[in-house]
Write an enzyme that holds these catalytic residues in place. Sequence first.
Site, PDB file in Angstrom:
ATOM      1  N   ASP A  84      85.981  30.154  33.073  1.00  0.00           N
ATOM      2  CA  ASP A  84      86.169  31.013  31.901  1.00  0.00           C
ATOM      3  C   ASP A  84      86.108  30.263  30.572  1.00  0.00           C
ATOM      4  O   ASP A  84      86.404  30.848  29.517  1.00  0.00           O
ATOM      5  CB  ASP A  84      87.485  31.784  32.021  1.00  0.00           C
ATOM      6  CG  ASP A  84      87.342  32.976  32.959  1.00  0.00           C
ATOM      7  OD1 ASP A  84      86.222  33.519  33.057  1.00  0.00           O
ATOM      8  OD2 ASP A  84      88.337  33.361  33.591  1.00  0.00           O
ATOM      9  N   ASP A 127      82.445  38.230  37.114  1.00  0.00           N
ATOM     10  CA  ASP A 127      82.794  38.008  35.705  1.00  0.00           C
ATOM     11  C   ASP A 127      82.028  36.829  35.109  1.00  0.00           C
ATOM     12  O   ASP A 127      81.767  36.768  33.911  1.00  0.00           O
ATOM     13  CB  ASP A 127      84.297  37.718  35.549  1.00  0.00           C
ATOM     14  CG  ASP A 127      85.176  38.533  36.465  1.00  0.00           C
ATOM     15  OD1 ASP A 127      84.706  38.933  37.543  1.00  0.00           O
ATOM     16  OD2 ASP A 127      86.341  38.767  36.128  1.00  0.00           O
TER      17      ASP A 127
HETATM   18  N1  GLY Z   1      87.694  37.951  33.948  1.00  0.00           N
HETATM   19  C1  GLY Z   1      88.879  38.507  34.443  1.00  0.00           C
HETATM   20  C2  GLY Z   1      89.015  39.937  34.196  1.00  0.00           C
HETATM   21  O1  GLY Z   1      88.088  40.618  33.828  1.00  0.00           O
HETATM   22  O2  GLY Z   1      90.117  40.418  34.373  1.00  0.00           O
END
Ligand code: GLY
Length: 383
Positions: A103, A165
């Site tokens: 992330d 994601d």
């Molecule tokens: N990337 C984590 C979420 O969308 O909760």
Amino acid sequence: MEYSSEQFRPDVALERFIEKMTVLRERTCEKIPYTTKDGVYDDNSTLAKEKSFGIGWWTNGFWAGMMWLLYHETGDSRYAEIARFSGEQLDVCFDNFYTLDHDVGFIYQPTAVADYRLTGSADGRRRGLHAATILAGRLNPAGGLIRAWNDWGDGRDTTGWAIIDCMMNLNLLYWASEELKDPRFRQVAMLHADTAMSAFVRPDGSVNHIVSFDPETGELLTSLGGQGYGEGSSWTRGQAWGLYGFALSFAHTKKQAYLDTAKRIAHYFISNIPEDGRIPVDFRAPSEPYYEDATAAAIASCGLLEIAEHVPQLEAAMYRTAAVKLLKTLDAQDCDYDPRTDGILRNCTAAYHDAVHEFHIVYGDYFYLEALLKLKGSDFKMW
Ligand code: GLY
């Protein structure tokens, strides 16, 4: 200002958003918010996690990202000041290292890279390239995938896990390749995107959230329900990450299969939008209990508007119409434009099986704002 929820005026919605942010930014200028409690933002700006998720939390770039979008939109340098202060606080994550995972794209693209793109900041460039190098280092060549999370210390082995994601995090790699005129980063991104096309996107356009691979051989082992209802279900924010992520991978690489994949996910998403336009946390969860996730609608709107930019005009209308339907519902049903409370988009849900649902989440605001700006034709590309 006179406003009826019967009509949707994106220009008025944007004006109301900015009116509230002009007040809210001063209350929040030293915080890195994730959500609100009793209408007041929490603060993730410290490493300690007693009262928050801490400085390494994946959402910590979105407050600054909103400030950068508003700086570009209004030219008001106060937004840039707040955004830069917020971004600088994230340096502690590089020092600590262990909080960082895939992330880094979500964290450093709307902070460091946005700063560099909008102001030419040398520190922004350095931070962005540092983050991209960490992301590229997470590639597992055996499976052609980017490892999502680090070990959580709870007995679950996440070594071979990748998640949908991550399609959004790839944009940091595309940027680094462009910036350095070095194809390595783009090649890593495309390896992952190619794997995601075959392993995450189902024939009907729905997507898996988590896929587990054998980290030694790259063999696909199984898919997991993740933040949705369960295995085989359809977590709506995951659909939205896939939809927007593949559209952006096309924008960066011009590989037609990415656009076709984004369109397939989009068609599935559009055909599942309920009559009232509110997006549930999972398209395949039982009807009761019902939980909305307004973030999924906001992110999907951005993705639909992105697709509209890359298809012929006659085709684009369908994607824009669907985005407008989602945004109209958010504006009328989910937005709190009252400047006395923190946060704007309500009814956001982090995960189906969490104890709490339908609350304010900062990236809901971020993507709602980004979608309003895309609809208006803003020329700034965050991703
Ligand atoms: N990337 C984590 C979420 O969308 O909760």
